[in-house]
Design an enzyme around this catalytic site. Structure first.
Site, PDB file in Angstrom:
ATOM      1  N   THR A  95     -50.530 113.794   1.211  1.00 37.89           N
ATOM      2  CA  THR A  95     -50.692 112.924   2.268  1.00 37.89           C
ATOM      3  C   THR A  95     -49.434 112.855   3.021  1.00 37.89           C
ATOM      4  O   THR A  95     -48.588 112.174   2.452  1.00 37.89           O
ATOM      5  CB  THR A  95     -50.959 111.600   1.455  1.00 37.89           C
ATOM      6  N   LYS A 171     -57.401 110.746   6.404  1.00 37.45           N
ATOM      7  CA  LYS A 171     -56.821 110.428   4.897  1.00 37.45           C
ATOM      8  C   LYS A 171     -55.990 108.978   5.044  1.00 37.45           C
ATOM      9  O   LYS A 171     -56.271 108.183   4.278  1.00 37.45           O
ATOM     10  CB  LYS A 171     -55.886 111.715   4.438  1.00 37.45           C
ATOM     11  N   LYS A 239     -45.530 104.176   1.787  1.00 40.27           N
ATOM     12  CA  LYS A 239     -45.683 105.484   2.665  1.00 40.27           C
ATOM     13  C   LYS A 239     -46.953 105.799   3.581  1.00 40.27           C
ATOM     14  O   LYS A 239     -47.025 105.846   4.559  1.00 40.27           O
ATOM     15  CB  LYS A 239     -45.342 106.722   1.776  1.00 40.27           C
TER      16      LYS A 239
HETATM   17  P1  NAP Z   1     -46.219 112.691  -8.060  1.00 44.98           P
HETATM   18  O1  NAP Z   1     -46.688 112.673  -9.450  1.00 44.98           O
HETATM   19  O2  NAP Z   1     -44.897 111.931  -7.506  1.00 44.98           O
HETATM   20  O3  NAP Z   1     -45.809 114.338  -7.651  1.00 44.98           O
HETATM   21  C1  NAP Z   1     -45.103 114.730  -6.625  1.00 44.98           C
HETATM   22  C2  NAP Z   1     -44.661 116.125  -6.379  1.00 44.98           C
HETATM   23  O4  NAP Z   1     -43.743 116.382  -5.470  1.00 44.98           O
HETATM   24  C3  NAP Z   1     -43.984 116.752  -7.799  1.00 44.98           C
HETATM   25  O5  NAP Z   1     -44.201 117.877  -7.979  1.00 44.98           O
HETATM   26  C4  NAP Z   1     -42.455 116.757  -7.435  1.00 44.98           C
HETATM   27  O6  NAP Z   1     -41.719 117.464  -7.962  1.00 44.98           O
HETATM   28  C5  NAP Z   1     -42.730 117.178  -5.802  1.00 44.98           C
HETATM   29  N1  NAP Z   1     -41.645 116.616  -4.813  1.00 44.98           N
HETATM   30  C6  NAP Z   1     -41.137 115.548  -4.454  1.00 44.98           C
HETATM   31  N2  NAP Z   1     -39.991 115.668  -3.896  1.00 44.98           N
HETATM   32  C7  NAP Z   1     -39.857 116.817  -3.673  1.00 44.98           C
HETATM   33  C8  NAP Z   1     -38.881 117.706  -2.928  1.00 44.98           C
HETATM   34  N3  NAP Z   1     -38.023 117.213  -1.862  1.00 44.98           N
HETATM   35  N4  NAP Z   1     -38.925 119.181  -2.924  1.00 44.98           N
HETATM   36  C9  NAP Z   1     -39.836 119.758  -3.852  1.00 44.98           C
HETATM   37  N5  NAP Z   1     -40.580 119.122  -4.490  1.00 44.98           N
HETATM   38  C10 NAP Z   1     -40.774 117.765  -4.271  1.00 44.98           C
HETATM   39  O7  NAP Z   1     -47.313 112.408  -6.779  1.00 44.98           O
HETATM   40  P2  NAP Z   1     -48.936 112.544  -6.725  1.00 44.98           P
HETATM   41  O8  NAP Z   1     -49.409 111.368  -7.331  1.00 44.98           O
HETATM   42  O9  NAP Z   1     -49.228 113.869  -7.614  1.00 44.98           O
HETATM   43  O10 NAP Z   1     -49.086 112.840  -5.581  1.00 44.98           O
HETATM   44  C11 NAP Z   1     -48.912 113.815  -4.531  1.00 44.98           C
HETATM   45  C12 NAP Z   1     -49.501 113.670  -3.225  1.00 44.98           C
HETATM   46  O11 NAP Z   1     -50.792 113.436  -3.051  1.00 44.98           O
HETATM   47  C13 NAP Z   1     -48.945 112.873  -2.378  1.00 44.98           C
HETATM   48  O12 NAP Z   1     -48.833 112.830  -1.000  1.00 44.98           O
HETATM   49  C14 NAP Z   1     -50.028 111.362  -2.643  1.00 44.98           C
HETATM   50  O13 NAP Z   1     -49.740 110.595  -1.580  1.00 44.98           O
HETATM   51  C15 NAP Z   1     -51.033 112.219  -2.610  1.00 44.98           C
HETATM   52  N6  NAP Z   1     -52.181 111.677  -3.241  1.00 44.98           N
HETATM   53  C16 NAP Z   1     -52.124 110.703  -4.546  1.00 44.98           C
HETATM   54  C17 NAP Z   1     -53.087 110.284  -5.018  1.00 44.98           C
HETATM   55  C18 NAP Z   1     -52.900 109.338  -6.507  1.00 44.98           C
HETATM   56  O14 NAP Z   1     -53.831 108.776  -6.693  1.00 44.98           O
HETATM   57  N7  NAP Z   1     -51.742 109.810  -7.022  1.00 44.98           N
HETATM   58  C19 NAP Z   1     -54.449 110.527  -4.693  1.00 44.98           C
HETATM   59  C20 NAP Z   1     -54.573 111.174  -3.520  1.00 44.98           C
HETATM   60  C21 NAP Z   1     -53.667 111.580  -2.879  1.00 44.98           C
HETATM   61  P3  NAP Z   1     -40.999 116.922  -9.083  1.00 44.98           P
HETATM   62  O15 NAP Z   1     -41.597 117.097 -10.411  1.00 44.98           O
HETATM   63  O16 NAP Z   1     -39.574 117.966  -9.293  1.00 44.98           O
HETATM   64  O17 NAP Z   1     -40.358 115.753  -8.976  1.00 44.98           O
END
Ligand code: NAP
Length: 291
Positions: A95, A171, A239
């Protein structure tokens, strides 16, 4: 298909697992390498960098936290843009802002690479069980190539336009609506608390009235006051509301309610709720009601 997958967080790990199960040939990269190593079994290759994951891939999917993470992974040293082949496609599922989606479209285009915005709706459980709602926008040929991949990840795929940023607008507007629901639910629960009505009873009535899994699932978390572990961290929710405000401002469409949500989420952060689920927005309304 030969796929590079970047970002094995809560969402990405489930999505990547479904691609492997569907027989795709994956190279995975995660900033913290440990996650990639514990994910990779059998045929999955752990890539040393985003560029390595992109080398030789037909499609590279990124599922990362925010604009900063995506910019680093695409344009940083050893970024995927430096190695993605001509005609290969970057599918961005994070997102992110409309502005970054526009930049990615231009920059990949200048390198002869394809770019699609493919954000998703659904929480980590939906990612793991391939029940996401997938939103796609971009070039028709790239969509034709990637739609079967989307079908592996979700229960339904919606194509919303020819410009990738349009999917990001969908989104962030959808998440703005979820955040609005969380706020109204939280405020109503606070009133119920003052009125001496059981939260579960109120939830039962509202679930009957609105009949949506989104109301049911988030309402249950609020009624049970169970905000950990966070499926979607409050920090990421803030965010997204900010992204909705920014996108709407760019299109000259005011979102007055989003401005209020932003402040409520900031209040939650100020009370240490950063890592709680964003449904803990209900705690702000409860505090305001003296509960
Ligand atoms: P998450 O569990 O916090 O995972 C974030 C990912 O991004 C991890 O692989 C992290 O790596 C990586 N990352 C963060 N900062 C980085 C950087 N500077 N350089 C390289 N990699 C980096 O988040 P998530 O819940 O999976 O969400 C991922 C995306 O999907 C977001 O944009 C979120 O808004 C969207 N989303 C989430 C949901 C939900 O319910 N969770 C639903 C729909 C969409 P590390 O492992 O090294 O930290």
């Amino acid at each position: 298909m030969k796929i590079g997958f970047i970002g094995l967080g809560q969402m990405g790990s489930g999505m990547a697992a479904n691609l492997v199960a569907a027989g795709h040939d994956l190279a995975v990269y995660n900033r913290s390498r440990q996650k990639a190593e514990s994910f990779a079994k059998g045929k999955v290759r752990v890539a040393a960098s985003p560029a390595d994951a992109a080398t030789g891939a037909e499609v590279v999917i990124s599922m990362l936290a925010d604009d900063h993470a995506v910019s680093e992974v695409v344009f940083g040293e050893q970024g995927l843009a430096s190695a993605l082949g001509k005609d290969a496609i970057h599918v961005s599922s994070s997102t992110i802002s409309v502005a970054l989606a526009r930049r990615l479209t231009v920059e990949h285009g200048q390198r002869g690479q394809g770019f699609l915005s493919v954000p998703v709706f659904g929480r980590p459980e939906a990612a793991a069980s391939a029940k996401l709602i997938i939103v796609m926008a971009g070039d028709e040929r790239a969509i034709d190539k990637c739609k079967p991949v989307g079908d592996v990840l979700g229960r339904q795929t919606f194509v919303v336009g020819a410009e990738p940023w349009q999917a990001n607008a969908v989104k962030v507007s959808g998440n703005f609506m979820i955040a609005s629901m969380l706020e109204t639910f939280g405020e109503a629960f606070a009133v119920m608390g003052k009125a001496g009505i059981e939260r579960q009873k109120f939830l039962e009535i509202m679930t009957e009235l609105f009949g949506s899994p989104v109301y049911k699932n988030y309402g249950t978390m609020m009624a049970d006051q169970k905000f950990e572990p966070a499926g979607f961290a409050l920090k990421l929710g803030l965010k997204d509301v900010k992204l909705a405000i920014e996108a709407a401002e760019g299109l000259q469409a005011p979102l007055p309610l989003a401005s209020l949500l932003r402040d409520q989420l900031i209040s939650a952060l100020a009370h240490g709720q950063e890592k709680l689920d964003w449904s803990s927005l209900a705690l702000v309304a409860a505090r305001n009601a003296g509960l």
